[in-house]
Design a protein around this motif. Structure first.
Motif, PDB file in Angstrom:
ATOM      1  N   ARG A 290       0.818  -1.215   0.000  1.00 36.25           N
ATOM      2  CA  ARG A 290       0.000   0.000   0.000  1.00 36.25           C
ATOM      3  C   ARG A 290       0.855   1.271   0.000  1.00 36.25           C
ATOM      4  O   ARG A 290       0.309   2.371  -0.101  1.00 36.25           O
ATOM      5  N   ARG A 291       2.189   1.145   0.101  1.00 34.45           N
ATOM      6  CA  ARG A 291       3.065   2.304  -0.014  1.00 34.45           C
ATOM      7  C   ARG A 291       3.722   2.408  -1.391  1.00 34.45           C
ATOM      8  O   ARG A 291       4.490   3.333  -1.636  1.00 34.45           O
ATOM      9  N   MET A 292       3.414   1.467  -2.280  1.00 35.09           N
ATOM     10  CA  MET A 292       4.018   1.503  -3.613  1.00 35.09           C
ATOM     11  C   MET A 292       3.499   2.695  -4.416  1.00 35.09           C
ATOM     12  O   MET A 292       2.364   3.127  -4.256  1.00 35.09           O
ATOM     13  N   ARG A 293       4.354   3.212  -5.290  1.00 34.62           N
ATOM     14  CA  ARG A 293       4.011   4.337  -6.161  1.00 34.62           C
ATOM     15  C   ARG A 293       3.859   3.852  -7.607  1.00 34.62           C
ATOM     16  O   ARG A 293       4.317   2.764  -7.973  1.00 34.62           O
ATOM     17  N   VAL A 294       3.236   4.686  -8.414  1.00 36.62           N
ATOM     18  CA  VAL A 294       3.051   4.345  -9.827  1.00 36.62           C
ATOM     19  C   VAL A 294       4.391   4.079 -10.483  1.00 36.62           C
ATOM     20  O   VAL A 294       4.541   3.147 -11.286  1.00 36.62           O
ATOM     21  N   GLY A 295       5.412   4.853 -10.135  1.00 41.28           N
ATOM     22  CA  GLY A 295       6.737   4.677 -10.720  1.00 41.28           C
ATOM     23  C   GLY A 295       7.413   3.381 -10.341  1.00 41.28           C
ATOM     24  O   GLY A 295       8.439   3.011 -10.939  1.00 41.28           O
ATOM     25  N   ASP A 296       6.866   2.668  -9.343  1.00 43.18           N
ATOM     26  CA  ASP A 296       7.449   1.385  -8.946  1.00 43.18           C
ATOM     27  C   ASP A 296       7.090   0.256  -9.908  1.00 43.18           C
ATOM     28  O   ASP A 296       7.626  -0.845  -9.795  1.00 43.18           O
ATOM     29  N   VAL A 297       6.174   0.511 -10.824  1.00 44.94           N
ATOM     30  CA  VAL A 297       5.842  -0.478 -11.862  1.00 44.94           C
ATOM     31  C   VAL A 297       6.706  -0.173 -13.082  1.00 44.94           C
ATOM     32  O   VAL A 297       6.453   0.777 -13.822  1.00 44.94           O
ATOM     33  N   GLN A 298       7.746  -0.957 -13.287  1.00 46.13           N
ATOM     34  CA  GLN A 298       8.662  -0.763 -14.412  1.00 46.13           C
ATOM     35  C   GLN A 298       8.260  -1.720 -15.530  1.00 46.13           C
ATOM     36  O   GLN A 298       8.647  -2.888 -15.557  1.00 46.13           O
ATOM     37  N   VAL A 299       7.432  -1.186 -16.420  1.00 47.10           N
ATOM     38  CA  VAL A 299       6.762  -2.016 -17.430  1.00 47.10           C
ATOM     39  C   VAL A 299       7.757  -2.690 -18.356  1.00 47.10           C
ATOM     40  O   VAL A 299       7.692  -3.902 -18.592  1.00 47.10           O
ATOM     41  N   ASN A 300       8.679  -1.936 -18.923  1.00 44.98           N
ATOM     42  CA  ASN A 300       9.609  -2.495 -19.908  1.00 44.98           C
ATOM     43  C   ASN A 300      10.523  -3.556 -19.308  1.00 44.98           C
ATOM     44  O   ASN A 300      10.899  -4.520 -19.983  1.00 44.98           O
ATOM     45  N   GLU A 301      10.874  -3.379 -18.036  1.00 43.42           N
ATOM     46  CA  GLU A 301      11.773  -4.333 -17.376  1.00 43.42           C
ATOM     47  C   GLU A 301      11.023  -5.500 -16.733  1.00 43.42           C
ATOM     48  O   GLU A 301      11.645  -6.414 -16.198  1.00 43.42           O
ATOM     49  N   HIS A 302       9.669  -5.468 -16.785  1.00 48.42           N
ATOM     50  CA  HIS A 302       8.862  -6.500 -16.124  1.00 48.42           C
ATOM     51  C   HIS A 302       9.307  -6.652 -14.666  1.00 48.42           C
ATOM     52  O   HIS A 302       9.645  -7.737 -14.200  1.00 48.42           O
ATOM     53  N   ARG A 303       9.285  -5.533 -13.965  1.00 41.50           N
ATOM     54  CA  ARG A 303       9.823  -5.498 -12.612  1.00 41.50           C
ATOM     55  C   ARG A 303       8.965  -4.582 -11.745  1.00 41.50           C
ATOM     56  O   ARG A 303       8.470  -3.553 -12.209  1.00 41.50           O
ATOM     57  N   VAL A 336      -1.721   2.419 -13.811  1.00 40.17           N
ATOM     58  CA  VAL A 336      -0.582   3.344 -13.944  1.00 40.17           C
ATOM     59  C   VAL A 336      -0.715   4.281 -15.134  1.00 40.17           C
ATOM     60  O   VAL A 336      -0.022   5.301 -15.183  1.00 40.17           O
ATOM     61  N   LEU A 337      -1.586   3.973 -16.084  1.00 40.38           N
ATOM     62  CA  LEU A 337      -1.712   4.797 -17.281  1.00 40.38           C
ATOM     63  C   LEU A 337      -2.174   6.210 -16.934  1.00 40.38           C
ATOM     64  O   LEU A 337      -3.114   6.401 -16.152  1.00 40.38           O
ATOM     65  N   ASP A 338      -1.516   7.195 -17.513  1.00 38.34           N
ATOM     66  CA  ASP A 338      -1.883   8.610 -17.353  1.00 38.34           C
ATOM     67  C   ASP A 338      -1.903   9.063 -15.898  1.00 38.34           C
ATOM     68  O   ASP A 338      -2.677   9.950 -15.521  1.00 38.34           O
ATOM     69  N   ARG A 339      -1.071   8.460 -15.070  1.00 39.39           N
ATOM     70  CA  ARG A 339      -0.972   8.882 -13.675  1.00 39.39           C
ATOM     71  C   ARG A 339       0.461   9.298 -13.367  1.00 39.39           C
ATOM     72  O   ARG A 339       1.415   8.713 -13.897  1.00 39.39           O
ATOM     73  N   PRO A 340       0.661  10.313 -12.514  1.00 40.03           N
ATOM     74  CA  PRO A 340       2.029  10.732 -12.176  1.00 40.03           C
ATOM     75  C   PRO A 340       2.778   9.645 -11.440  1.00 40.03           C
ATOM     76  O   PRO A 340       2.192   8.876 -10.666  1.00 40.03           O
ATOM     77  N   LYS A 341       4.089   9.570 -11.654  1.00 38.87           N
ATOM     78  CA  LYS A 341       4.907   8.505 -11.081  1.00 38.87           C
ATOM     79  C   LYS A 341       4.921   8.517  -9.560  1.00 38.87           C
ATOM     80  O   LYS A 341       5.077   7.479  -8.923  1.00 38.87           O
ATOM     81  N   GLU A 342       4.754   9.707  -8.962  1.00 41.53           N
ATOM     82  CA  GLU A 342       4.816   9.785  -7.500  1.00 41.53           C
ATOM     83  C   GLU A 342       3.488   9.460  -6.830  1.00 41.53           C
ATOM     84  O   GLU A 342       3.402   9.384  -5.598  1.00 41.53           O
ATOM     85  N   ALA A 343       2.433   9.230  -7.622  1.00 45.44           N
ATOM     86  CA  ALA A 343       1.116   8.923  -7.036  1.00 45.44           C
ATOM     87  C   ALA A 343       1.123   7.532  -6.407  1.00 45.44           C
ATOM     88  O   ALA A 343       1.858   6.631  -6.835  1.00 45.44           O
ATOM     89  N   ILE A 344       0.294   7.344  -5.369  1.00 47.31           N
ATOM     90  CA  ILE A 344       0.144   6.038  -4.736  1.00 47.31           C
ATOM     91  C   ILE A 344      -0.411   5.056  -5.760  1.00 47.31           C
ATOM     92  O   ILE A 344      -1.403   5.349  -6.442  1.00 47.31           O
ATOM     93  N   LEU A 345       0.196   3.885  -5.882  1.00 43.20           N
ATOM     94  CA  LEU A 345      -0.207   2.911  -6.900  1.00 43.20           C
ATOM     95  C   LEU A 345      -1.575   2.313  -6.608  1.00 43.20           C
ATOM     96  O   LEU A 345      -2.457   2.289  -7.471  1.00 43.20           O
ATOM     97  N   PHE A 346      -1.773   1.829  -5.395  1.00 41.80           N
ATOM     98  CA  PHE A 346      -3.016   1.146  -5.059  1.00 41.80           C
ATOM     99  C   PHE A 346      -3.936   2.079  -4.270  1.00 41.80           C
ATOM    100  O   PHE A 346      -3.675   2.386  -3.115  1.00 41.80           O
ATOM    101  N   GLU A 347      -4.999   2.517  -4.929  1.00 38.16           N
ATOM    102  CA  GLU A 347      -6.006   3.363  -4.302  1.00 38.16           C
ATOM    103  C   GLU A 347      -7.361   2.681  -4.379  1.00 38.16           C
ATOM    104  O   GLU A 347      -7.529   1.683  -5.083  1.00 38.16           O
ATOM    105  N   ARG A 348      -8.305   3.221  -3.654  1.00 34.26           N
ATOM    106  CA  ARG A 348      -9.690   2.747  -3.725  1.00 34.26           C
ATOM    107  C   ARG A 348     -10.597   3.906  -3.358  1.00 34.26           C
ATOM    108  O   ARG A 348     -10.158   4.904  -2.801  1.00 34.26           O
ATOM    109  N   TRP A 349     -11.877   3.777  -3.679  1.00 38.86           N
ATOM    110  CA  TRP A 349     -12.841   4.821  -3.354  1.00 38.86           C
ATOM    111  C   TRP A 349     -13.171   4.787  -1.869  1.00 38.86           C
ATOM    112  O   TRP A 349     -13.344   3.727  -1.280  1.00 38.86           O
TER     113      TRP A 349
END
Length: 458
Positions: A290-303, A336-349
């Protein structure tokens, strides 16, 4: 101001565009009004409410900038519905505080704990026949109230929980306090500390005035839930890898399939499914994910870059790169699409209850809280027909998967942000099996295939 409020149509952006410059009002309840101040460039939301503690005058507070473009959710700007929700929150918060002050000095967790310590000290002194300090007092001062330097022990700051007023106490306050307890505390010591705090808070309830009890009638249930709620990210040292929590790859797939179905049925819009998929792929603790950021998803590196845990003396030791498959990247891509890299990755309403009603409305998106996975997880494991599975089973299974695939123990520990000592303590059986498989692969034939026996010669 006249006794009858002249209401204006301000519920839609189109209606507001037709208004003249100045202030326009809409009723929120009998004694509170949402205001819209139209300016030359933009509009502003604010709220006013009757202040009965100051001669029935009105108090006023800013709510936010209005979204005058459309009636859709827009970052940094509020629609009419969002403004109403936030206005009600502000008014309710003020009314609660005002009522608490009128009932006398608001008791806090600190005052409740201090009273409990005095009572425990007096009880233990009577039993001992001399003046003594209870063990409960030592624990609560160190981990709740704070204390100055004592001999070789350094000063300890008070926990944030100590300053929380009892009428404002929530389950999350107690869960966060538990989560921040030192990892080196033994399980038995931690449980005694929790029992002491629970007893101190429960003892405070009968002493509250009738007016203060009206402010938070759910106080007893908050104490019960805060100390009994299931910890989905509990300490490695307490969570033992039982056999029924080591899931096969097929069972993990069943849980993910169930998570996707429950996500759709309960209106999570992919938020629940993405979170569970990450936990299954990385074996991360819920508190890490729950502390991961959008930038932590490295798509090209599959990491995925998994943040270090706050557990242990070293604190957060940066992020650990964890390789994942194309399937996991596809699941997370929508988040992660169209979201800033520093945004929290996992959100909910989030949802707020309308004042005086049973109606819950969406308020705003935000990060998952500590205990929020508990309820949907019950539905997931029932759908997957794995009634004993807990969220931590995904972590156990990921660790064992690494061991079974003959990864070095040090590497498994690094990937899962834990120690070799913990791996050896809780997964010794699987380590032995993996080492045996490695040793068996090194076995080579030593006895010759055909042995010629020399009988003798003449």
């Amino acid at each position: 101001m006249t006794k009858t409020l002249a209401e204006t149509q301000i519920t839609t952006a189109r209606a507001r565009s037709k208004l003249g410059l100045g202030v326009h009002w809409r009723r929120v309840d009998a004694e509170a009004h949402l205001g819209y101040r139209k300016g030359k460039r933009s509009g502003i939301w604010f709220v006013r409410w009757r202040n009965h503690h100051a001669g029935a005058n009105y108090k006023q507070a800013a709510v936010g900038v209005a979204n005058d473009v459309n009636d859709k959710v827009m970052e940094g700007k509020l629609t009419f519905e969002q403004a109403v929700t936030q206005a009600r929150d502000l008014v309710n918060r003020y009314r609660t505080e005002a009522a608490a002050q009128a009932a006398g000095p608001a008791p806090t967790v600190r005052t409740a704990v201090e009273t409990y310590i005095r009572e425990r000290n007096a009880r233990d002194s009577r039993r001992a026949g001399r003046e003594v300090r209870s063990d409960a007092g030592h624990r609560l001062r160190r981990y709740v109230l704070g204390q100055g330097e004592r001999g070789s022990q350094g000063a300890v700051e008070a926990a944030t929980l100590a300053a929380v007023a009892l009428h404002a106490l929530q389950v999350d306050d107690l869960l966060i306090w538990r989560e921040n307890l030192p990892v080196e505390l033994k399980a038995t010591t931690k449980q005694r500390l929790i029992n002491d705090l629970k007893a101190g808070l429960n003892a405070a309830w009968p002493r509250l005035s009738a007016e203060q009890k009206k402010l938070n009638p759910a106080f007893p249930s908050i104490i019960k839930d805060g100390f009994k709620a299931e910890r989905v990210d509990d300490d490695d040292e307490v969570s033992v890898a039982r056999d029924n929590q080591i899931l096969t790859d097929a069972q993990v797939s069943k849980l993910l399939r169930a998570a996707r179905e429950i996500d759709g049925e309960q209106g999570f819009e992919g938020d629940l499914y993405r979170l569970v998929a990450c936990l299954a792929a990385t074996g991360a603790r819920f508190a890490q994910a729950r502390r991961m950021r959008v930038g932590d998803v490295q798509v090209n590196e599959h990491r995925l870059m998994v943040p270090g845990s706050y557990k242990g003396r070293g604190g957060n030791g940066g992020s650990v790169p964890f390789p994942v498959g194309e399937d996991i990247i596809e699941v997370l891509l929508q988040g992660v699409l169209d979201r800033p890299k520093e945004a929290i990755l996992f959100e909910r309403w989030g949802y707020d209850q309308e004042a005086g009603t049973m109606v819950w409305r969406r308020s705003k998106r935000g990060p998952w809280k500590t205990a929020e996975l508990t309820r949907p997880w019950r539905s997931i494991r029932e759908r997957a027909r794995l009634p004993e599975a807990i969220p931590y089973a995904l972590r156990h299974s990921s660790i064992v998967r690494g061991l079974r695939n003959r990864l070095p123990i040090q590497h498994v520990a690094k990937l899962h942000n834990t120690s070799v000592k913990m791996i050896e303590r809780h997964y010794a059986r699987y380590i032995s099996t993996a080492l045996e498989d490695l040793a068996r692969a090194a076995v080579v034939p030593l006895v010759p295939q055909h042995v010629e026996t020399v009988i003798g010669c003449t």
